[in-house]
Every structure is written in C-alpha cells, then in structure tokens.
Motif scaffolding. Sequence first.
Motif, PDB file in Angstrom:
ATOM      1  N   UNK A  51       0.839  -1.201   0.000  1.00  0.00           N
ATOM      2  CA  UNK A  51       0.000   0.000   0.000  1.00  0.00           C
ATOM      3  C   UNK A  51       0.874   1.252   0.000  1.00  0.00           C
ATOM      4  N   UNK A  52       0.336   2.365  -0.451  1.00  0.00           N
ATOM      5  CA  UNK A  52       1.096   3.610  -0.465  1.00  0.00           C
ATOM      6  C   UNK A  52       1.121   4.280   0.903  1.00  0.00           C
ATOM      7  N   UNK A  53       0.131   4.019   1.727  1.00  0.00           N
ATOM      8  CA  UNK A  53       0.008   4.659   3.033  1.00  0.00           C
ATOM      9  C   UNK A  53       0.920   3.965   4.045  1.00  0.00           C
ATOM     10  N   UNK A  54       1.961   4.651   4.560  1.00  0.00           N
ATOM     11  CA  UNK A  54       2.872   4.014   5.508  1.00  0.00           C
ATOM     12  C   UNK A  54       2.165   3.542   6.780  1.00  0.00           C
ATOM     13  N   UNK A  55       1.144   4.264   7.226  1.00  0.00           N
ATOM     14  CA  UNK A  55       0.398   3.867   8.427  1.00  0.00           C
ATOM     15  C   UNK A  55      -0.259   2.506   8.201  1.00  0.00           C
TER      16      UNK A  55
END
Length: 187
Positions: A51-55
């Motif tokens: 995913x692009x979202x690090x969280x």
Amino acid sequence: RMKGDGADKLAVGDTITCTGKIKNYYGKIEFDAGCTLDKVVPGGGVAVVAPEDPKQIVDEAFALPGGESLPYSAKLTGKIVSVDSPYDATYKNLTVTIEVEGSTGKKNIECYRLKGTGAETLKVGDVIVVEGIIQRYIKTDSETGDVITDKVEFNGPSLIEINPEIEEEPETPKPTETVYYLFGYIN
C-alpha cells in the motif's frame, strides 16, 4: 547473480518480487548484480503490491502473527530512535529502530542488519528510507510461555536514502487587510 532464499529454486511461471538497481544492458532492462529476491509466488500467482500509506503498512505488520511476513516488499521513511547494534565493518551492517512517519502509538520498527551506502554514519535522529520485507518476531519463554520479545522488523533491509529532502507543503498566503481608497472631487 540474484541473492536471497529460494533464488536457486525459481521456476518458469513463478512470480517474484526483487530489490535492486535496474540497468539498461544493451537495450535489455534488467536488475544489476547483487539484487535480492524478496518474495516468490510459485506457479504464476499474483505478487501483492505494498500500500502507499505508511500507516497501513505499519498497522498490517503489527497485526501479523509471530513468524509471519507481509506479502510484499515495503518502503518506509522513519526517524532513527535507537541504534541497537553498532555498525559492523566486517558484515557492513548495523541494527537501528525507526519511528515511521504517519504511524501512531508505540509502533516502531527495527531495521535488523541494515545495509547500504552511508550505513556506517547513521545515528539517532537521522531520517532514513528503508526497503525490504517486514516480519513480526515473537520469542516466548520455553518453560512459562511468557512473551520475552515481540517486535516488528525489517529483516536484512536496504538503506535507500539518508535524511531525504522532504517536500514541504507550500505556505498558504496569510489573508491581508485590503484597504480601498476612493478618490474624487466634489463639485
């Protein structure tokens, strides 16, 4: 010339994820020597993309059962909060723990045996970009079953960048007071 667990057992039809530098070798695009095999999906299965979202990556990593890895290679940016093992000139690596940008709570990730250009200079406070496979490591006491260690780590990651230039949001202009003047003459 590819390194990594299972590189010697690859078969036609396998889907793989690799980390390394890409080069153009006389018109043929290929990984340069020293690339690493990160993931194998036998028989043409589909490789999962991070995913692009690090969280989201961090949350998924902390939700893994012990001994399991994320099904993709992840690239994260984080601030070094501790140097757990100093740089070893023989093996050209060190172990640091990073606080990932965008993650919340005490979800730090250990970068176990981190290698790459400049690794010997890393210190607490540096911001680094790291790439590799993330796994959850849980060690329990064999007699009591109590958890001794529970951590999420990059296992043998690559150091991509140190103190990257972070694009800052352009500053929003502050509203200003507009004063109107009316000029004219009275007849």
